[in-house]
Motif scaffolding. Sequence first.
Motif, short mmCIF file in Angstrom:
data_model
loop_
_atom_site.label_atom_id
_atom_site.label_comp_id
_atom_site.label_asym_id
_atom_site.label_seq_id
_atom_site.Cartn_x
_atom_site.Cartn_y
_atom_site.Cartn_z
N VAL A 23 36.40 47.21 52.64
CA VAL A 23 35.79 46.78 53.90
C VAL A 23 35.54 45.27 53.91
N ALA A 24 35.13 44.73 52.75
CA ALA A 24 34.83 43.30 52.63
C ALA A 24 34.93 42.92 51.16
N SER A 25 35.24 41.65 50.90
CA SER A 25 35.32 41.19 49.51
C SER A 25 35.15 39.68 49.47
N GLY A 26 34.81 39.18 48.28
CA GLY A 26 34.70 37.74 48.11
C GLY A 26 34.31 37.38 46.69
N ARG A 27 34.44 36.10 46.39
CA ARG A 27 34.10 35.58 45.06
C ARG A 27 32.59 35.43 44.91
N PRO A 74 28.30 30.98 41.33
CA PRO A 74 29.54 30.35 40.88
C PRO A 74 30.61 31.41 40.58
N ARG A 75 31.84 30.96 40.36
CA ARG A 75 32.99 31.85 40.21
C ARG A 75 32.97 32.56 38.85
N THR A 76 32.21 33.65 38.81
CA THR A 76 32.10 34.48 37.61
C THR A 76 32.66 35.87 37.83
N GLY A 77 33.22 36.11 39.02
CA GLY A 77 33.75 37.42 39.37
C GLY A 77 33.81 37.56 40.87
N GLY A 78 33.68 38.79 41.35
CA GLY A 78 33.73 39.04 42.78
C GLY A 78 33.00 40.32 43.14
N LEU A 115 32.80 42.86 40.15
CA LEU A 115 33.72 42.45 39.09
C LEU A 115 33.12 41.25 38.36
N THR A 116 33.18 41.28 37.04
CA THR A 116 32.69 40.18 36.22
C THR A 116 33.78 39.74 35.27
N TYR A 117 34.13 38.46 35.31
CA TYR A 117 35.15 37.95 34.41
C TYR A 117 34.62 37.98 32.98
N ILE A 118 35.46 38.45 32.06
CA ILE A 118 35.09 38.51 30.65
C ILE A 118 36.02 37.65 29.79
N GLN A 119 36.92 36.93 30.46
CA GLN A 119 37.82 35.99 29.81
C GLN A 119 37.73 34.67 30.58
N PRO A 120 38.18 33.57 29.98
CA PRO A 120 38.16 32.27 30.68
C PRO A 120 38.98 32.32 31.97
N LEU A 121 38.61 31.47 32.93
CA LEU A 121 39.30 31.43 34.22
C LEU A 121 40.79 31.20 34.09
N GLU A 122 41.24 30.48 33.05
CA GLU A 122 42.67 30.26 32.87
C GLU A 122 43.39 31.60 32.68
#
Length: 96
Positions: free
Chosen positions: A36-40, A43-47, A6-13
Amino acid sequence: MILISLTYIQPLEEVDKHFDGHIAWLSRYYETGVFVASGRKVPRTGGVIMARGTMEAVEEICREDPFVSEGVASFELTEVNFTRTLPSLEGLKDGG
């Protein structure tokens, strides 16, 4: 095994407005044994999520993620056939 990136395409807000729904979505698919597993990402740009199933099924599941359906994240799928793991992770191997 399917790797979901997953990649964020909008600001974290904007992303954070859909966080609770995303966590509920994750929980639903952990309970069914798909995830099975997941995580950020750092830096926090997605998961990243490890999932069981077919590409088609996992793609459909990804479209249900509030991050995706609300347009704050995109996703990419990669199918992986693990052939070697630590003994404690044998279940990740094809047919495991």
